[in-house]
Design an enzyme around this catalytic site. Structure first.
Site, PDB file in Angstrom:
ATOM      1  N   TYR A  83       0.851  -1.208   0.000  1.00 33.21           N
ATOM      2  CA  TYR A  83       0.000   0.000   0.000  1.00 33.21           C
ATOM      3  C   TYR A  83       0.881   1.250   0.000  1.00 33.21           C
ATOM      4  O   TYR A  83       0.577   2.235  -0.673  1.00 33.21           O
ATOM      5  CB  TYR A  83      -0.905   0.007   1.238  1.00 33.21           C
ATOM      6  CG  TYR A  83      -1.696   1.295   1.368  1.00 33.21           C
ATOM      7  CD1 TYR A  83      -2.875   1.479   0.662  1.00 33.21           C
ATOM      8  CD2 TYR A  83      -1.233   2.338   2.177  1.00 33.21           C
ATOM      9  CE1 TYR A  83      -3.587   2.673   0.761  1.00 33.21           C
ATOM     10  CE2 TYR A  83      -1.931   3.532   2.280  1.00 33.21           C
ATOM     11  CZ  TYR A  83      -3.115   3.692   1.570  1.00 33.21           C
ATOM     12  OH  TYR A  83      -3.801   4.883   1.655  1.00 33.21           O
ATOM     13  N   GLU A 171       9.914  -7.767   3.878  1.00 32.40           N
ATOM     14  CA  GLU A 171      10.118  -8.100   5.296  1.00 32.40           C
ATOM     15  C   GLU A 171       9.736  -9.530   5.654  1.00 32.40           C
ATOM     16  O   GLU A 171      10.154 -10.039   6.681  1.00 32.40           O
ATOM     17  CB  GLU A 171       9.335  -7.116   6.188  1.00 32.40           C
ATOM     18  CG  GLU A 171       7.817  -7.242   6.147  1.00 32.40           C
ATOM     19  CD  GLU A 171       7.134  -6.550   4.970  1.00 32.40           C
ATOM     20  OE1 GLU A 171       7.834  -6.262   3.987  1.00 32.40           O
ATOM     21  OE2 GLU A 171       5.919  -6.323   5.021  1.00 32.40           O
ATOM     22  N   ASP A 227      10.088 -12.527  29.978  1.00 32.80           N
ATOM     23  CA  ASP A 227       9.718 -11.122  29.749  1.00 32.80           C
ATOM     24  C   ASP A 227       9.777 -10.301  31.038  1.00 32.80           C
ATOM     25  O   ASP A 227      10.395  -9.231  31.068  1.00 32.80           O
ATOM     26  CB  ASP A 227       8.313 -11.014  29.140  1.00 32.80           C
ATOM     27  CG  ASP A 227       8.178 -11.843  27.879  1.00 32.80           C
ATOM     28  OD1 ASP A 227       9.222 -12.155  27.283  1.00 32.80           O
ATOM     29  OD2 ASP A 227       7.041 -12.179  27.505  1.00 32.80           O
TER      30      ASP A 227
END
Ligand code: XMP
Length: 513
Positions: A83, A171, A227
């Protein structure tokens, strides 16, 4: 020296953070910002290059996201993707139309002109396409550098204005030479030198956390998972004893886990922080008594966690900041709130709003799991913690089918510890997505030492997955399963049968409840 930076402008594409991550893999710092960010703010960041992401819209749509035209005049190199490429063409006077045939998936792209973007890339290269519109005519002054049988402008550029566009997605890993193209963009077109490493992220984050927090107090809910551990160590490096970590032992942890977490983060550990281990085991077993319905169990475990945490927070007194180890995939998952609830996930992401914090700090929210692991290694966190497999917030509570009792927790803990030990011995631990033992609610007859037994069956599970949304059963070597099953039946009192779960996700889920 000012840090080199690439800005990704997000037009709603699903791969926006993946682009940023690929740029960071090229050792160039990269952040994603909304497509309509203030021009002045963008200029102040002084980016070496800008990347426009893909997006679901058509450039002609009334709601189509558009950037300001001035962006093209800044002299900063721009790479438009999908896009983003159509938008560039449309805004600069080219033509965008609905393609006669939509292109999805792997497509052979023919590079037809020499281009800095395609330096070192083969003339015929497989790229990932996903579009219904395409650029039918490049704007004046642009050179078409690649096409496909369907797409006349698969890539175009105006070298003088440093504007580049590709219809495909460099990507995604299906674009075989995509990394080469992105690396060409950041190095050959934007002139970056590649001064960024995970170490820089760590240093910069510590510095900015110090600036933000000043002498305020910080609270972190530490689970021992990668995390929250990385987030806690970052904060400890930044503000030391101003940080308090609360580790709630809900009695549903893996064998020895509480002690392991305490050894790393407690008073004998390597970090300067306040560590509080709350023994909430009895409290949890009491709440879970007689409860068998999985969702109800999850809700009780989640709600109790918040309650325990709040009580501790109140004891500490006025805390300015709450730290959470939210990482990028958590951000996407919470954004997808419209999908059907399969399970109500509990992790520290749903922490209290009752306790009054000035702000929530999420230092890892832009990183993917493997980037968090790299940051963890940079911070000197032990490898065994950094490479831990995921462990759900409700812990063993959702790996014990039916009612949870202290005795059942013991059984599943011991069986799971044996399984993990055997997997590690066979050198399989790093290659598997997730593996664990669960306690079925089934008892069956067996024979041991000439006597009849009537005991529980343990189910072993191992899956391979990249995103945990889907998963395939791992084909574990038979002898590893055999040794594990033998050991469990011999060593864990109360078990006389071991099963291996052959269900993928879907239709199964990773956890049993
Ligand atoms: P399911 O069972 O939904 O699991 O296929 C997918 C992944 O999510 C983990 N999981 C959780 N993690 N809180 C968490 O933090 C939860 O409530 C929870 N439930 C499942 C699961 O271990 C797997 O990695």
């Amino acid at each position: 020296m000012k840090k080199e930076m690439i800005v990704v402008l997000d037009f709603g594409g699903q791969y926006n953070q993946l682009i940023a991550r690929r740029v960071r893999e090229c050792n160039v710092y990269c952040e994603v910002h909304p497509y309509n960010m203030e021009l002045e703010q963008l200029k102040a960041m002084d980016p070496r290059g800008i990347i426009f992401t893909g997006g679901p819209n058509s450039v002609y749509g009334a709601e189509a996201p558009r950037c300001g035209k001035e962006l093209f005049e800044l002299g900063i190199p721009i790479l438009g993707i999908c896009y983003g490429s159509q938008l560039m063409a449309y805004m600069l006077g080219g033509k965008v139309e609905t393609a006669p045939v939509s292109e999805y998936g792997k497509t052979e792209v023919k590079v037809e002109q020499p281009s800095a973007l395609f330096d070192g890339v083969q003339d015929d290269t497989i790229c990932w396409m996903s579009h219904t519109d395409y650029i039918s005519e490049a704007p004046e002054g642009f050179l078409v550098t690649a096409h496909t049988p369907v797409c006349p402008v698969a890539a175009m550029e105006c070298e003088g204005r440093k504007l580049y566009a590709v219809q495909f997605h460099p990507e995604v890993m299906h674009t075989q030479e995509g990394m080469k193209m992105l690396s060409n963009f950041v190095y050959k077109i934007c002139g970056c030198s590649g001064d960024w490493k995970m170490g820089s992220f760590v240093e910069d984050t510590i510095k900015s956390l110090r600036g933000k927090i000043g002498d305020g107090k910080v609270l972190c809910a530490l689970s021992g998972g990668v995390d929250s551990s990385v987030a806690a160590v970052l904060l400890s490096r930044a503000v030391g004893k101003q940080l308090t970590c609360v580790f709630v032992d809900h009695g549903l942890l893996r064998k020895n886990e509480g002690d392991e977490v305490e050894a790393v983060f407690g008073p004998e550990g390597a970090y300067e922080l306040n560590f509080i281990r709350v023994d909430a085991r009895e409290r949890y077993y009491e709440k879970l008594k007689g409860v068998t319905e999985p969702e109800q169990k999850r809700k009780i475990i989640g709600a109790e966690f918040i309650r325990v945490f709040e009580e501790e927070a109140r004891k500490i007194g006025k805390v300015d900041y709450l730290v959470q180890g939210t990482i990028y995939p958590d951000v996407i998952e919470s954004g997808l709130g419209k999908s059907a609830v399969i399970k109500s996930h509990h992790n520290v992401g749903g922490l209290p709003d009752v306790v009054d914090f000035k702000e929530i700090i999420e230092p890892l929210r832009l990183l993917f799991k493997d980037e968090v692991r790299k940051a963890g290694l940079e911070l000197g966190i032990p490898e065994y913690l950094v490479y831990r497999q995921p462990f759900p917030g409700p812990g063993l509570g959702i790996r014990i089918i039916g009612e949870v009792t202290a005795e059942k927790v013991r059984i599943v803990q011991e069986a799971d510890a044996i399984y993990r030990e055997e997997i590690a011995k066979a050198g399989l631990n790093r290659g598997l997505g997730q593996y664990f033992a669960a306690l079925t609610n089934m008892r069956s007859v067996g024979v041991m030492g000439d006597g009849r037994t009537y005991d529980y069956a343990i189910a072993l599970r191992a899956v391979n997955t990249s995103d945990f949304m889907t998963a395939e059963v791992s084909e574990l070597p038979w002898n590893v399963l055999g040794i594990t099953a033998n050991r469990i039946v011999n060593e864990v009192k109360g078990v006389n049968r071991v099963l291996y779960d052959l269900t993928s996700k879907p239709p199964g889920t990773v956890e049993f409840e």
